[in-house]
Design a protein around this motif. Structure first.
Motif, PDB file in Angstrom:
ATOM      1  N   VAL A 186       0.841  -1.208   0.000  1.00  0.00           N
ATOM      2  CA  VAL A 186       0.000   0.000   0.000  1.00  0.00           C
ATOM      3  C   VAL A 186       0.868   1.247   0.000  1.00  0.00           C
ATOM      4  O   VAL A 186       0.614   2.218  -0.755  1.00  0.00           O
ATOM      5  CB  VAL A 186      -0.950  -0.014   1.213  1.00  0.00           C
ATOM      6  CG1 VAL A 186      -1.677   1.322   1.325  1.00  0.00           C
ATOM      7  CG2 VAL A 186      -1.960  -1.151   1.074  1.00  0.00           C
ATOM      8  N   LEU A 187       1.894   1.265   0.824  1.00  0.00           N
ATOM      9  CA  LEU A 187       2.787   2.425   0.865  1.00  0.00           C
ATOM     10  C   LEU A 187       3.483   2.637  -0.476  1.00  0.00           C
ATOM     11  O   LEU A 187       3.670   3.777  -0.926  1.00  0.00           O
ATOM     12  CB  LEU A 187       3.827   2.243   1.972  1.00  0.00           C
ATOM     13  CG  LEU A 187       3.315   2.362   3.412  1.00  0.00           C
ATOM     14  CD1 LEU A 187       4.397   1.974   4.402  1.00  0.00           C
ATOM     15  CD2 LEU A 187       2.835   3.792   3.676  1.00  0.00           C
ATOM     16  N   ALA A 188       3.876   1.540  -1.122  1.00  0.00           N
ATOM     17  CA  ALA A 188       4.539   1.653  -2.427  1.00  0.00           C
ATOM     18  C   ALA A 188       3.583   2.227  -3.474  1.00  0.00           C
ATOM     19  O   ALA A 188       3.982   3.070  -4.296  1.00  0.00           O
ATOM     20  CB  ALA A 188       5.049   0.288  -2.869  1.00  0.00           C
ATOM     21  N   ILE A 189       2.336   1.798  -3.445  1.00  0.00           N
ATOM     22  CA  ILE A 189       1.354   2.325  -4.401  1.00  0.00           C
ATOM     23  C   ILE A 189       1.135   3.822  -4.179  1.00  0.00           C
ATOM     24  O   ILE A 189       1.092   4.614  -5.129  1.00  0.00           O
ATOM     25  CB  ILE A 189       0.021   1.550  -4.286  1.00  0.00           C
ATOM     26  CG1 ILE A 189       0.220   0.092  -4.747  1.00  0.00           C
ATOM     27  CG2 ILE A 189      -1.066   2.227  -5.115  1.00  0.00           C
ATOM     28  CD1 ILE A 189      -1.001  -0.780  -4.529  1.00  0.00           C
ATOM     29  N   ILE A 190       1.023   4.218  -2.916  1.00  0.00           N
ATOM     30  CA  ILE A 190       0.835   5.642  -2.612  1.00  0.00           C
ATOM     31  C   ILE A 190       2.038   6.454  -3.093  1.00  0.00           C
ATOM     32  O   ILE A 190       1.893   7.534  -3.683  1.00  0.00           O
ATOM     33  CB  ILE A 190       0.608   5.843  -1.102  1.00  0.00           C
ATOM     34  CG1 ILE A 190      -0.702   5.169  -0.659  1.00  0.00           C
ATOM     35  CG2 ILE A 190       0.596   7.320  -0.746  1.00  0.00           C
ATOM     36  CD1 ILE A 190      -0.934   5.215   0.836  1.00  0.00           C
ATOM     37  N   ALA A 191       3.239   5.934  -2.847  1.00  0.00           N
ATOM     38  CA  ALA A 191       4.452   6.651  -3.257  1.00  0.00           C
ATOM     39  C   ALA A 191       4.525   6.783  -4.772  1.00  0.00           C
ATOM     40  O   ALA A 191       4.900   7.835  -5.304  1.00  0.00           O
ATOM     41  CB  ALA A 191       5.687   5.934  -2.723  1.00  0.00           C
ATOM     42  N   LEU A 192       4.171   5.726  -5.495  1.00  0.00           N
ATOM     43  CA  LEU A 192       4.250   5.777  -6.959  1.00  0.00           C
ATOM     44  C   LEU A 192       3.169   6.674  -7.550  1.00  0.00           C
ATOM     45  O   LEU A 192       3.393   7.335  -8.571  1.00  0.00           O
ATOM     46  CB  LEU A 192       4.123   4.357  -7.525  1.00  0.00           C
ATOM     47  CG  LEU A 192       5.283   3.403  -7.214  1.00  0.00           C
ATOM     48  CD1 LEU A 192       4.964   1.997  -7.700  1.00  0.00           C
ATOM     49  CD2 LEU A 192       6.578   3.900  -7.851  1.00  0.00           C
ATOM     50  N   MET A 197       8.174  11.125  -1.915  1.00  0.00           N
ATOM     51  CA  MET A 197       9.231  10.204  -1.527  1.00  0.00           C
ATOM     52  C   MET A 197       9.239   9.896  -0.024  1.00  0.00           C
ATOM     53  O   MET A 197       9.947   8.977   0.399  1.00  0.00           O
ATOM     54  CB  MET A 197      10.591  10.759  -1.946  1.00  0.00           C
ATOM     55  CG  MET A 197      10.836  10.621  -3.442  1.00  0.00           C
ATOM     56  SD  MET A 197      10.725   8.881  -4.001  1.00  0.00           S
ATOM     57  CE  MET A 197       9.036   8.796  -4.649  1.00  0.00           C
ATOM     58  N   LEU A 198       8.471  10.648   0.770  1.00  0.00           N
ATOM     59  CA  LEU A 198       8.339  10.270   2.172  1.00  0.00           C
ATOM     60  C   LEU A 198       7.731   8.876   2.278  1.00  0.00           C
ATOM     61  O   LEU A 198       8.179   8.046   3.080  1.00  0.00           O
ATOM     62  CB  LEU A 198       7.471  11.293   2.906  1.00  0.00           C
ATOM     63  CG  LEU A 198       7.123  10.945   4.357  1.00  0.00           C
ATOM     64  CD1 LEU A 198       8.390  10.839   5.198  1.00  0.00           C
ATOM     65  CD2 LEU A 198       6.149  11.970   4.935  1.00  0.00           C
ATOM     66  N   THR A 212       8.127   3.004   2.790  1.00  0.00           N
ATOM     67  CA  THR A 212       8.034   1.664   2.188  1.00  0.00           C
ATOM     68  C   THR A 212       9.292   0.859   2.481  1.00  0.00           C
ATOM     69  O   THR A 212       9.218  -0.324   2.846  1.00  0.00           O
ATOM     70  CB  THR A 212       7.839   1.784   0.661  1.00  0.00           C
ATOM     71  OG1 THR A 212       6.671   2.547   0.384  1.00  0.00           O
ATOM     72  CG2 THR A 212       7.707   0.400   0.039  1.00  0.00           C
ATOM     73  N   LEU A 213      10.459   1.475   2.325  1.00  0.00           N
ATOM     74  CA  LEU A 213      11.715   0.777   2.595  1.00  0.00           C
ATOM     75  C   LEU A 213      11.812   0.366   4.060  1.00  0.00           C
ATOM     76  O   LEU A 213      12.169  -0.780   4.379  1.00  0.00           O
ATOM     77  CB  LEU A 213      12.892   1.675   2.210  1.00  0.00           C
ATOM     78  CG  LEU A 213      14.287   1.101   2.453  1.00  0.00           C
ATOM     79  CD1 LEU A 213      14.490  -0.196   1.672  1.00  0.00           C
ATOM     80  CD2 LEU A 213      15.359   2.126   2.072  1.00  0.00           C
TER      81      LEU A 213
END
Length: 524
Positions: free
Chosen positions: A467-473, A478-479, A484-485
């Motif tokens: 979910v965090l990766a989708i939001i970031a993309l 980049m926060l 995500t990392l």
């Protein structure tokens, strides 16, 4: 003798179905799938009878040539799949080479691949419904073509029978066969584009092949329909001479193979401790060292890694052919998703040697941790490289935290799930020393179900970083990429240790049961 060998072959296959309900279900599904493909082929052949004679003739020659070539190549790259009537097993019986040749030829035609080939070959007569002469000649030509297929396959097997005992040969063939399987999609795309580009040259290619052993038998009906009687007669001579030569070479190969003593492949002699000097002298280190030996020397383990370098190749091909680079961004997470399920089959690969694990009294946690440690030594750097390098090429280093966190989170979580799943389920796998592709009937369906189950559970547990990766993309913030990392590494590590703990306790409790099931699977 022919009837006896045929009964033996079918009895072995039927016995495999009775061992497992899933094997029987998979066989039924496979049979229905094969019948559907055969029905599609028959419908296509009937449709060709209404096409111009040149189209039907070109299709028959090209299709028949590919069929013969496939029968020649398969024994080389897939040696060990069906060893029911192998020369190695029949060598100890006092059977003359001539009688054995006839028996194996008939059994080859009446095996499942032979029956499918024969039905498809005879069905080529449906392409000539409007021409009585070609309609009558087609079944006879198909018989010659099918016999040529079987004879060519068996000739290659008998002439290369000594190679089957060499471990390096089996490993090399196991590696090579992975390449077209994994690259099937890009190959089909390239082939489709090539056919569209060179479609005008196909009749010329077919005409050339029609004068070779590959396509001679399949071109005769079309030549008769077109009034090329002399060419048909010449190609009949080529087809019959090819079949006679193959039978002669097969007989000589059989005679030599039956008289030659079996050669055992002792493999290369190793000196020193090898991987056992790389790890600490602890239970976990000992298991990790043993797992490293398996990964380095067992082709069944290496087979799962052969697909890894092909994923970038497939991504590049798809990016070029579809003019889209999304697959290049997904290389790292895709490799992580592939590697995370490799632990699921490790106890199954141990086979009855798993008894050595139980006899030493090593704890289940040490076993789970040792296997994860060895796999992580090369999988973590591999995922990092597969994620960072494409982003450098694409000049999108800002996406490194997002995709790296996603890939590492999925992989670590998958290792935890696989550590538990391998103590709950045993996958049907080839025995040690056998071809990586030799497996019990129904293994494909069983393996697919367990693999999908592990993937579903792992992806469900990895939902936070997904979910965090989708939001970031989507947002470009980049926060969320750094979150995500962080979440991927921390949550993945926690779930990995939970999986090692629960998998270890499950292994301690179910060890004897697992060994009993492994012994039954290996017929011990």
């Amino acid at each position: 003798m022919v009837a006896h060998l045929l009964r033996l072959r079918w009895r072995v296959m039927l016995n495999g179905f009775t061992r497992s309900t899933w094997q029987l279900v998979a066989a039924i599904i496979g049979a229905l799938y094969g019948l559907g493909i055969l029905a599609f082929v028959v419908a296509g052949l009937v449709a060709l009878s209404f096409a111009p004679e040149g189209v039907a003739w070109t299709t028959a020659v090209l299709g028949g040539s590919v069929l013969v070539l496939g029968w020649v190549i398969v024994p080389l790259v897939l040696r060990g799949i069906d060893q029911t009537l192998s020369i190695e097993k029949l060598r100890s019986f006092p059977i003359p080479a001539g009688r054995l040749l006839v028996a194996l030829l008939i059994c080859g035609v009446l095996g499942i691949p032979g029956i499918v080939t024969a039905l498809a070959g005879v069905a080529t007569a449906l392409s000539w419904l409007r021409d009585p002469i070609a309609l009558v000649a087609a079944p006879f030509c198909a018989v010659v073509g099918v016999l040529t297929c079987v004879a060519a396959s068996r000739t290659v097997e008998s002439l290369t029978s000594s190679l089957g005992s060499k471990r390096r040969y089996r490993e090399l063939m196991g590696v090579l066969v992975f390449i077209p399987v994994i690259l099937a999609g890009p190959i089909l795309i390239a082939a489709g584009q090539g056919l569209a580009t060179f479609s005008a040259d196909l009749p010329t290619i077919a005409r050339t092949l029609s004068f070779t052993p590959l396509g001679a038998a399949w071109s005769i009906p079309g030549d008769l329909a077109a009034g090329r009687g002399l060419e048909a007669l010449a190609k009949a001579g080529i087809a019959l001479a090819t079949l006679a030569l193959l039978l002669l070479l097969w007989r000589r190969g059989l005679a030599s193979a039956l008289l030659a003593p079996p050669v055992a492949d002792t493999g290369s002699s190793a000196k020193g401790l090898g991987p056992f000097r790389w790890f600490p002298a602890t239970p976990t280190g000992a298991v990790a060292a043993r797992a490293a030996v398996y990964w380095l020397r067992d082709p069944r383990y290496g087979g799962s890694l052969i697909t890894v370098p092909l994923i970038p190749v497939m991504a590049v091909v798809l990016a070029i052919t579809t003019d889209s680079d999304w697959m290049l961004y997904a290389i790292g997470p895709a490799i992580a998703a592939l590697l995370m399920i490799t632990l699921t089959a490790e106890i199954s690969y141990d086979g009855t040697a798993f008894a050595a694990h139980l006899s030493t009294g090593v704890s289940g946690r040490a076993d789970r941790a040792g296997r994860v440690l060895t796999l992580s030594l090369f999988s973590v750097p591999l995922v990092v490289l597969a994620t960072v390098v494409p982003l450098i090429v694409l000049d999108r280093l800002d996406l490194v935290p997002v995709l790296l966190g996603l890939g590492l989170g999925i992989m670590l979580t998958g290792y935890g799930v696989s550590s538990v799943a391998s103590t709950r389920f045993l996958l049907p796998v080839p025995a040690a020393g056998e071809s990586p592709f030799k497996s019990p009937q129904g293994a494909t369906l069983t393996t697919a179900l367990i693999t999908y189950l592990v993937w579903i559970i792992a992806f469900a547990l990895a939902i936070p970083e997904i979910v965090l990766a989708i939001i970031a993309l989507v947002t470009g913030d980049m926060l969320f990429g750094w979150l995500t990392l962080a979440v991927g590494v921390v949550l993945g590590t926690v779930l990995l240790f939970v999986g090692i703990d629960r998998g270890g306790r499950s292994l301690d409790a179910r060890g004897p049961e697992l060994l009993s099931r492994l012994r039954r699977a290996n017929g011990a």
